[in-house]
Design a protein around this motif. Structure first.
Motif, PDB file in Angstrom:
ATOM      1  N   HIS A  48       0.828  -1.213   0.000  1.00 39.24           N
ATOM      2  CA  HIS A  48       0.000   0.000   0.000  1.00 39.24           C
ATOM      3  C   HIS A  48       0.865   1.266   0.000  1.00 39.24           C
ATOM      4  CE1 HIS A  48       0.942  -0.927   4.170  1.00 39.24           C
ATOM      5  NE2 HIS A  48       0.803   0.359   4.419  1.00 39.24           N
ATOM      6  N   LEU A  54       3.097   1.952  -2.004  1.00 39.13           N
ATOM      7  CA  LEU A  54       3.340   2.374  -3.386  1.00 39.13           C
ATOM      8  C   LEU A  54       2.544   3.635  -3.718  1.00 39.13           C
ATOM      9  CD1 LEU A  54       4.659  -0.435  -3.716  1.00 39.13           C
ATOM     10  CD2 LEU A  54       3.578  -0.578  -5.956  1.00 39.13           C
ATOM     11  N   VAL A  55       1.357   3.754  -3.137  1.00 36.57           N
ATOM     12  CA  VAL A  55       0.485   4.884  -3.471  1.00 36.57           C
ATOM     13  C   VAL A  55       1.025   6.180  -2.872  1.00 36.57           C
ATOM     14  CG1 VAL A  55      -1.852   5.813  -3.375  1.00 36.57           C
ATOM     15  CG2 VAL A  55      -1.494   3.345  -3.645  1.00 36.57           C
ATOM     16  N   LEU A  81      -4.532  -7.738  -6.439  1.00 34.36           N
ATOM     17  CA  LEU A  81      -3.242  -7.429  -7.061  1.00 34.36           C
ATOM     18  C   LEU A  81      -2.516  -8.725  -7.427  1.00 34.36           C
ATOM     19  CD1 LEU A  81      -1.121  -5.441  -8.001  1.00 34.36           C
ATOM     20  CD2 LEU A  81      -0.303  -5.240  -5.650  1.00 34.36           C
ATOM     21  N   VAL A 136      -1.391   1.717  -9.443  1.00 36.15           N
ATOM     22  CA  VAL A 136      -1.802   1.431  -8.070  1.00 36.15           C
ATOM     23  C   VAL A 136      -2.378   2.711  -7.484  1.00 36.15           C
ATOM     24  CG1 VAL A 136      -1.127   0.476  -5.846  1.00 36.15           C
ATOM     25  CG2 VAL A 136       0.084  -0.249  -7.916  1.00 36.15           C
ATOM     26  N   CYS A 137      -3.698   2.708  -7.359  1.00 39.29           N
ATOM     27  CA  CYS A 137      -4.426   3.934  -7.036  1.00 39.29           C
ATOM     28  C   CYS A 137      -4.822   3.991  -5.574  1.00 39.29           C
ATOM     29  CB  CYS A 137      -5.666   3.981  -7.923  1.00 39.29           C
ATOM     30  SG  CYS A 137      -6.683   5.407  -7.653  1.00 39.29           S
ATOM     31  N   GLY A 138      -5.047   2.828  -4.971  1.00 41.73           N
ATOM     32  CA  GLY A 138      -5.466   2.826  -3.582  1.00 41.73           C
ATOM     33  C   GLY A 138      -5.688   1.419  -3.115  1.00 41.73           C
ATOM     34  N   SER A 139      -5.917   1.283  -1.843  1.00 46.20           N
ATOM     35  CA  SER A 139      -6.092  -0.032  -1.230  1.00 46.20           C
ATOM     36  C   SER A 139      -7.250   0.056  -0.256  1.00 46.20           C
ATOM     37  CB  SER A 139      -4.816  -0.451  -0.503  1.00 46.20           C
ATOM     38  OG  SER A 139      -3.708  -0.380  -1.357  1.00 46.20           O
ATOM     39  N   MET A 164      -7.993  -2.140   2.790  1.00 45.87           N
ATOM     40  CA  MET A 164      -7.226  -2.209   4.036  1.00 45.87           C
ATOM     41  C   MET A 164      -7.184  -0.916   4.841  1.00 45.87           C
ATOM     42  SD  MET A 164      -3.278  -1.919   3.124  1.00 45.87           S
ATOM     43  CE  MET A 164      -3.211  -1.146   4.729  1.00 45.87           C
TER      44      MET A 164
END
Lengths: 333, 333
Positions: A263, A265-266, B228, B243-246, B249
């Motif tokens: 996470h 990475l964002v 992912l 990778v825009c968001g998670s 989590m």
């Protein structure tokens, strides 16, 4: 003229770590070269991590080795008999038919010897490992002067070059990891790394944080696993990772867990990019010119670990996978 | 003129999922605007995933919300009183002081209403979510015509735009994942996705492999975690991940395990890149021109889920985090 060539074949596919039983020796007669062919006596052959992958029967970026057939790999040799105009006996060539004493080759690169530089370097500091380090650092990881660079597997063929290329290109700080105290001392004492650590000494994340208190801009990944997680934690905003290989897992049957901190990475705007050097031979000339200068002027320390004789090639290959080499592992024939 | 503004403050920092206790309502008197200021009555406010992160007391790309202070976020409002030459009462502005009925703003963007298009879209299909989808798809994931594109969180504000932008730009195939059968039906029936699946129906890796039998070139990641890993497995050579968001989590106290197949980045030459839309406002005009056309001509389905009244803003925020919205979640004041 025909010669008796000794070659090493893939006798069976390894499951996990290769053993002696996976290799078989055989003698074959090679005829005189036809038109466009060269009969070559190999003087040096390379053992490289990617070869382990080709021993598996799985589709990959290179086809698997065939059972019962001779293995292949980079080799430097001297022409014994030529079927090519302009190539004479005694000329030096680089080709892909290693793991044997002699080879009949039709695809090769003619080499110009460099005074004072061993031709074995065309398998290392002036060859595929050098191109891998050069492209990974400059093109994939977009290295910029002043960047702090972390290299794992830093005592290996590619890693030792990647770290030195970073130093020679003006890195702010170069940090390496390796698997023994001797290698770590070597990185800082001989190769000019600013800091280095033994990844067996503790948690890689903490070891890296100690070595890079202000974080890193570039990670050159030869290892995967916990090193990648540690690097993601240490990378500063807009950091880049060149994912070159995962030697730590080539012999594992279960893939290791991935980084728990993807996470990041964002928020940090990180880039992770894998690459295969076969795609980047358009950069060979630029690499050879710049690195050739560094070698000729003694600015680059190009280390080699030699094994002697074809019979020792399997042991040299396993030793390389276990990390027993410092710099490029080469078999001298 | 002064007004009594009602605002929502951060009463305490949530641990895990936010609850009502984390929010407090208060009335404050706002004076007439000074020079360079506007007094604005907010008509629409945005609730977005990143706001959950700002509720934690951790350094990130935006500073944390302060305890006891009003929350912030995107809002569209009507000027009530102006301290700026050229801005008149009744004008429409976009600004960053949401979570309140009225605001005194000095940083804002003047908006030109588009006939037949609700001003609330400046918080969604013509706003930050649209720019996120546009930059993520075109610049970060380097979308090319003919690519097969997989979007997770595809029924959300960003995901529903990313998938449609891919379709409108000539994707070979667009695949979406979402968390309910209704949303999945919506993606294929209303938004023009070629295939979609409910990630609760089984193993994401298998669901994606079924939906994309020939693999994918681009993955727009709004989710992280198992999505992912599934995407890395499905990506073809030279594939790219934005990778825009998670969102999966944001409320977890323990980070989830990372992808077990990171080693595939090498052989497949994959790129994974995180980004933050704040860095990319230089692309706003290009996005607004292209997307404005699609909206005006009815080619783009811009969905909104409305909650009514400031008092319902915390519930709307939580509902958005739980995935109860289809398209952009907006609070209508």
């Amino acid at each position: 003229m025909s010669v008796t060539a000794r070659e090493i074949r893939l006798a069976s596919r390894p499951s996990g770590w290769p053993t002696d039983e996976n290799f078989a020796f055989a003698d074959v007669e090679l005829p005189s070269p036809g038109a466009g062919e060269l009969l070559v006596r190999n003087t040096f052959m390379s053992v490289d991590p990617y070869m382990r992958g080709r021993m598996n029967d799985v589709k990959s970026y290179t086809p698997p080795y065939e059972l019962g057939k001779a293995l292949e790999g980079g080799a430097v040799g001297e022409v014994v008999e030529s079927g090519v105009d302009g190539v004479a006996p005694g000329d030096l060539v680089l080709h892909g038919l290693g793991w044997r004493s002699h080879a009949l080759v039709s695809e090769y690169t003619a080499l110009t010897p460099i005074a004072g530089v061993s031709p074995s370097h065309f398998l290392g500091a002036l060859g595929m490992p050098a191109l891998t380090a050069y492209v990974g650092l400059l093109d994939i990881a977009e290295f910029k002067q002043g960047d702090t660079v972390f290299v794992s597997g830093a005592a290996g063929a590619v890693g030792s070059l990647a770290g030195q290329f970073a130093r020679l290109k003006g890195a702010g700080r170069v940090i390496g990891s390796a698997g023994s105290a001797d290698k770590v001392a070597h990185l800082t004492n001989k190769l000019g790394f600013d800091a280095a650590f033994n990844y067996r000494d503790g948690d890689v994340r903490e070891l890296l944080a100690d070595a890079a208190p202000d974080g890193i801009e570039v990670y050159f990944d030869n290892v995967g696993g916990d090193h990648l997680e540690a690097a993601i934690a240490a990378l500063n905003t807009n950091g880049r990772v060149a994912v070159c290989g995962s030697i730590s897992m080539y012999n594992e049957k279960e893939p290791p867990p991935g980084p728990h901190n993807m996470h990041l990475l964002v928020g940090k705007r990180l880039k992770l990019q894998g690459f295969i050097i076969l795609d980047h031979y358009d950069r060979f000339r630029a690499m050879a010119e710049e690195v050739g200068q560094w070698l000729a002027t003694g600015k680059l320390v190009a280390e080699e670990t030699f094994a002697d004789g074809l019979d020792n090639a399997p042991a040299a290959f396993l030793g390389m996978l276990r990390g027993e080499n410092t710099g490029k592992m080469v078999v001298r024939l």
